[in-house]
Write a protein that holds these residues in place. Structure first.
Motif, mmCIF file in Angstrom:
data_model
loop_
_atom_site.group_PDB
_atom_site.id
_atom_site.type_symbol
_atom_site.label_atom_id
_atom_site.label_comp_id
_atom_site.label_asym_id
_atom_site.label_seq_id
_atom_site.Cartn_x
_atom_site.Cartn_y
_atom_site.Cartn_z
ATOM 1 N N LYS A 266 39.061 33.883 27.807
ATOM 2 C CA LYS A 266 39.101 33.242 29.121
ATOM 3 C C LYS A 266 37.743 32.712 29.531
ATOM 4 N N TYR A 267 36.677 33.273 28.925
ATOM 5 C CA TYR A 267 35.313 32.869 29.273
ATOM 6 C C TYR A 267 34.646 32.078 28.148
ATOM 7 N N GLY B 289 31.035 30.125 30.838
ATOM 8 C CA GLY B 289 31.214 31.382 31.537
ATOM 9 C C GLY B 289 29.936 31.792 32.236
ATOM 10 N N THR C 62 33.143 38.402 35.720
ATOM 11 C CA THR C 62 34.561 38.040 35.791
ATOM 12 C C THR C 62 34.893 37.228 37.039
ATOM 13 N N SER D 103 35.680 32.038 36.366
ATOM 14 C CA SER D 103 36.597 31.746 35.272
ATOM 15 C C SER D 103 36.962 30.268 35.336
#
Length: 380
Positions: free
Chosen positions: A215-216, A220, A231, A234
């Motif tokens: 996702k990163y 990121g 987190t 994103s």
């Protein structure tokens, strides 16, 4: 009547002084020194703009030539080539100023006959090489970000000094020693850009994951002390990201690929807008209320739907040779320098005062061939 004219003139002068920085005066750059091969990165220290790349010679404004091996300096207001002329034995991929130093990185292994592996720094006040500062990364460094007592490095290396720390690392600004407490987990590929902002370290490149999470990948953020993945950001980007820029409460990125984009994000990674083109977007810069994009494109697209060759599938918004400008809402602006070159523009960086902007690349002409200006261009 004379008093009225004087007051009117004064009012007009005040309006001029208060005009926001970043208004681009011309489609064409000013005449400056030029280079015999690509300029990959540029960085300012006051009016001095440092250039790094693949070049080995410079052409001065009077038409004479001078040796400049991969690194040079130009006065951004006059266009004159400056005396700074260290001798490197390989390509420069990054130049960055900060903390009283010019940082340089790339594929070189020597500077002025001194062993200096892939990264070096020079005093901005004297121009002298700091021979004691030697981080010694194991492979190419593409990005440097000096922040206070720490200098962050991004690239394709697996070690810095004796410390195993792949792709993204931190070293001490005083000693060059690796900082073991900074332990980001950046997997596969490499890091192309690192930018500090919003209490984070934004990271862009071609890597697949940060912290073991896809996702990163490509774009990121990490904690600047520990390197742990942040987190809270994103961006959901799936292509090579060449550059990331922080300006105010926004993050801007230059996305490469078959068709490229400037993309604007919130601090959480939500996309605000994009401007797509028919080739790779390689640089992004914010100049006052204007966002500049540069790359190897020729057309600005109506959507970000690219064909197999990068073409604008849903139609062309406008012709834009290698450089374009949009407003803060992503609306395409008329500015069109019409640069040439297959690679196009590699880097755009704005003067700290907003007085001008320097672009480096492979181009040799502007205005559809009307003006010759090779590999470096300063816009007012």
């Amino acid at each position: 009547m004379r008093r009225l004219i004087t007051i009117s003139a004064l009012f007009a002068a005040l309006l001029f002084v208060q005009a926001p920085a970043g208004a681009i005066d011309s489609n064409l750059p000013q005449a400056t020194a030029s280079f015999n091969d690509q300029v990959v990165k540029v960085a300012y220290n006051g009016d001095t703009v440092y250039s790094g790349g693949l070049f080995t010679r410079a052409k001065q404004t009077d038409g004479t030539y001078a040796d400049r091996t991969y690194l040079a300096a130009v006065n951004s207001r006059t266009g004159a080539l400056l005396p700074f002329a260290p001798v490197l034995n390989g390509t420069v991929h990054e130049v960055k100023t900060g903390g009283g130093y010019l940082y340089v990185a790339g594929k070189f292994t020597e500077v002025d006959g001194t062993a200096m592996s892939r990264i070096a720094r020079f005093s901005l006040s004297t121009g002298k090489l700091d021979t004691a500062w030697r981080p010694n990364p194991s492979a190419t460094v593409y990005s440097i970000e000096p922040v206070g007592s720490t200098v962050y490095l991004g690239g394709t290396f697996t070690k810095v000094g004796s410390l195993a720390q792949p792709r993204l690392a931190a070293v001490d600004a005083s000693t060059g020693a690796p900082i073991a407490a900074f332990k980001p987990e950046v997997s596969e590929g490499g890091v192309r850009d690192v930018q500090s902002g919003h209490g984070r370290l934004y990271v862009a490149g071609v890597f697949s994951m940060i912290g073991g999470d896809k996702k990163y990948g490509k774009l990121g953020a990490v904690d600047p002390v520990t390197g742990a993945v942040d987190t809270g950001f994103s961006a959901k980007v799936y292509v090579l990201t060449r550059e990331v820029v922080v300006a105010g409460d926004r993050v801007y990125a230059a996305l490469d690929g078959r068709g490229g984009e400037i993309r604007a994000f919130t601090t959480t990674g939500e996309t605000l807008w994009y401007q797509a083109v028919d080739g790779g977007m390689q640089t992004v810069a914010v100049w006052g209320n204007t966002v500049i994009g540069g790359g190897h494109f020729d057309e600005a697209c109506n959507t970000n739907h690219a064909g197999p060759l990068g073409q604008c599938v849903d139609g062309i918004k406008a012709h834009r040779g290698k450089l374009l400008a949009v407003d803060m809402n992503g609306n395409l602006l008329p500015w069109n320098p019409g640069a040439n070159g297959v690679v196009g523009a590699w880097d755009a960086t704005v003067h700290p005062s907003g007085a001008n902007m320097t672009v480096g690349g492979s181009f040799t002409t502007f205005g559809g061939g009307a003006m010759e200006q090779k590999r470096i261009a300063v816009f007012n």
